[in-house]
Design a protein around this motif. Structure first.
Motif, PDB file in Angstrom:
ATOM      1  N   LEU A  29      47.048  48.721   1.913  1.00  0.00           N
ATOM      2  CA  LEU A  29      47.973  47.851   1.187  1.00  0.00           C
ATOM      3  C   LEU A  29      49.088  47.405   2.120  1.00  0.00           C
ATOM      4  O   LEU A  29      49.702  48.222   2.804  1.00  0.00           O
ATOM      5  N   PHE A  30      49.371  46.095   2.150  1.00  0.00           N
ATOM      6  CA  PHE A  30      50.513  45.564   2.889  1.00  0.00           C
ATOM      7  C   PHE A  30      51.568  45.129   1.880  1.00  0.00           C
ATOM      8  O   PHE A  30      51.282  44.354   0.966  1.00  0.00           O
ATOM      9  N   SER A  31      52.794  45.630   2.053  1.00  0.00           N
ATOM     10  CA  SER A  31      53.865  45.285   1.123  1.00  0.00           C
ATOM     11  C   SER A  31      55.164  45.137   1.903  1.00  0.00           C
ATOM     12  O   SER A  31      55.269  45.548   3.061  1.00  0.00           O
ATOM     13  N   GLY A  32      56.158  44.530   1.269  1.00  0.00           N
ATOM     14  CA  GLY A  32      57.460  44.350   1.905  1.00  0.00           C
ATOM     15  C   GLY A  32      58.233  43.227   1.253  1.00  0.00           C
ATOM     16  O   GLY A  32      57.737  42.535   0.359  1.00  0.00           O
ATOM     17  N   ASN A  33      59.479  43.058   1.703  1.00  0.00           N
ATOM     18  CA  ASN A  33      60.306  41.940   1.221  1.00  0.00           C
ATOM     19  C   ASN A  33      59.683  40.609   1.631  1.00  0.00           C
ATOM     20  O   ASN A  33      58.895  40.545   2.587  1.00  0.00           O
ATOM     21  N   SER A  34      60.069  39.536   0.947  1.00  0.00           N
ATOM     22  CA  SER A  34      59.705  38.195   1.399  1.00  0.00           C
ATOM     23  C   SER A  34      60.379  37.926   2.745  1.00  0.00           C
ATOM     24  O   SER A  34      61.521  38.326   2.966  1.00  0.00           O
ATOM     25  N   GLY A  35      59.654  37.274   3.648  1.00  0.00           N
ATOM     26  CA  GLY A  35      60.245  36.871   4.917  1.00  0.00           C
ATOM     27  C   GLY A  35      60.096  37.847   6.059  1.00  0.00           C
ATOM     28  O   GLY A  35      60.536  37.582   7.173  1.00  0.00           O
ATOM     29  N   VAL A  36      59.449  39.008   5.806  1.00  0.00           N
ATOM     30  CA  VAL A  36      59.312  40.004   6.881  1.00  0.00           C
ATOM     31  C   VAL A  36      58.133  39.701   7.801  1.00  0.00           C
ATOM     32  O   VAL A  36      57.899  40.419   8.769  1.00  0.00           O
ATOM     33  N   GLY A  37      57.385  38.630   7.492  1.00  0.00           N
ATOM     34  CA  GLY A  37      56.273  38.242   8.358  1.00  0.00           C
ATOM     35  C   GLY A  37      54.954  38.885   7.991  1.00  0.00           C
ATOM     36  O   GLY A  37      54.047  38.975   8.812  1.00  0.00           O
ATOM     37  N   LYS A  38      54.843  39.286   6.732  1.00  0.00           N
ATOM     38  CA  LYS A  38      53.618  39.954   6.281  1.00  0.00           C
ATOM     39  C   LYS A  38      52.396  39.039   6.397  1.00  0.00           C
ATOM     40  O   LYS A  38      51.349  39.448   6.912  1.00  0.00           O
TER      41      LYS A  38
END
Length: 311
Positions: free
Chosen positions: A178-187
Motif C-alpha cells: 500500500l502506498f499512502s501519504g499527503n497530497s503532493g508528496v510525489g506518490k
C-alpha cells in the motif's frame, strides 16, 4: 466466484477473479446494512465472493475475513470511518520534509494505526534531491534516525532523480504493498517510476499554500511485473484515528509501550501520574517530544465530545 477487489470508485468496484478476469460489480443493498459502519463497506484488497445475474449484472455477496487493514476517521464526520485498503503485506508511507511538509503528527497517527491493525510500515522520505542546505540534510537525518531508532524501516528516495527506486522495487516483489501519504508528496511520480507504463496523472504543488493537489481520486491495485500488487490511494490531509481504547493507545507507540512497564501504576495514562516512567523518559530525552505530542493528540481523539456523532 471468488476474486480480489482491485478498484473502488465509490459507486462500483472492479473485482479481479480467479479466472484472471476483471468484472465490474455493485454491492448488494442489504449487504451495506449489516452493521458495517464505514463509508466503504468493501475496500481495495478485500477478497470477496461475487455472483453474476442472468442479465449480466454482478454483485459482491460476501467478504472473506480480513488479515488486516488500514483505517482512518472519515473526513465526513457524520460517518464512522474509511478503510483505505485491506490484506496488506506492507504499507509504504510516502512523506516529504519540504514542499510540502508532512507533519510528524500525521506520520505518527498513521504508524499507530498500522501498529493497531498489524500492518508493517516503511517510511519513504521522498524528494531528497530538494534538500539544498546542510540544515535541510541534518533535519532529514534527524527524522530518519528518530523513526529507525524506534524500529521502523526508513528509506530516502527521489522519484524524479531515481534515487532509491531499485531498492524500493526490491521490497515490493511478490507482496501486496500500500502506498499512502499527503497530497503532493510525489506518490504518483514514485509509482510511475516503479511502473513506467502506468503514467498516473501528476500535478504541481500549489504555490500559494505549498500543498499538494489531489491527482488520485480513488484507490486502485496494479499488478507488478515481478509479482505482487501495488495499491495507490488518494492523498489525505489529516489522519483521524478511530476505535482506539484510551488505555491501549500507548501500545501503538513502541518506545512508549516499552517504558510503560516501569510505571508505578498499571493504568497509567502517562500524562500526570507520579512514578510515570514515560514522563521520566521524556524529561531525559529518551522519548521524542514530537512522538509524545502525537500520543496526546490521539488520546484527545478518544474524547467523546470531539466528533459529531452519526445521526
Amino acid at each position: 466466484m471468488k476474486g480480489i477487489v482491485i478498484r473502488n470508485t465509490g459507486s462500483w468496484y472492479v473485482v479481479h477473479t480467479e479466472t484472471d478476469k476483471d468484472i465490474n460489480c455493485k454491492v448488494k443493498g442489504n449487504f451495506r446494512l449489516k452493521g458495517i459502519r464505514t463509508t466503504n463497506p468493501v475496500a481495495v484488497g478485500d477478497r470477496v465472493e461475487i455472483s453474476v445475474n442472468p442479465d449480466g449484472n454482478a454483485f459482491i455477496t460476501a467478504i472473506e475475513p480480513r488479515e488486516n487493514y488500514i483505517i482512518r476517521r472519515a473526513s465526513n464526520l457524520s460517518k464512522e470511518s474509511h478503510i483505505i485498503a485491506a490484506n496488506v503485506d506492507r504499507a509504504f508511507l510516502v512523506v516529504t520534509l519540504f514542499h510540502p511538509v508532512t507533519s510528524t503528527t500525521f506520520i505518527d497517527r498513521f504508524l499507530a494505526t498500522a501498529e493497531a491493525y498489524r500492518v508493517p510500515v516503511t517510511i519513504v522520505i521522498n524528494k531528497v534531491d530538494l534538500l539544498d542546505s546542510e540544515e535541510d540534510k541534518e533535519y532529514c537525518d534527524a527524522v530518519s534516525y528518530l523513526y529507525s531508532s524506534i524500529g521502523y524501516d526508513v528509506m530516502e528516495v527521489s522519484a524524479t532523480q531515481g534515487i532509491g527506486i531499485e531498492e524500493l522495487r526490491g521490497k515490493l516483489s511478490g507482496k501486496v504493498s500500500l502506498f499512502s501519504g499527503n497530497s503532493g508528496v510525489g506518490k504518483s511520480t514514485l509509482i510511475n517510476a516503479l511502473l513506467p507504463g502506468l503514467k498516473l496523472k501528476t500535478a504541481e504543488i500549489s504555490d500559494n499554500h505549498d500543498t499538494g493537489m489531489h491527482t488520485t481520486t480513488f484507490s486502485e491495485m496494479f499488478p507488478l511485473p515481478e509479482g505482487g500488487w501495488l495499491i495507490d490511494t488518494p492523498g489525505v490531509k489529516g489522519f483521524g484515528t478511530i476505535d482506539f481504547e484510551k488505555n491501549e493507545i500507548a501500545h501503538f507507540f513502541p518506545e512508549i509501550f516499552e517504558k510503560s512497564h516501569e510505571c508505578r501504576y498499571n493504568n497509567c495514562t502517562h500524562t500526570h501520574e507520579p512514578g510515570c516512567a514515560v514522563l521520566a523518559a521524556l524529561d531525559e530525552n529518551l522519548i521524542a517530544q514530537s512522538r509524545y505530542n502525537s500520543y496526546l493528540s490521539i488520546l484527545e481523539d478518544t474524547n467523546p465530545d470531539k466528533y459529531r456523532k452519526p445521526f
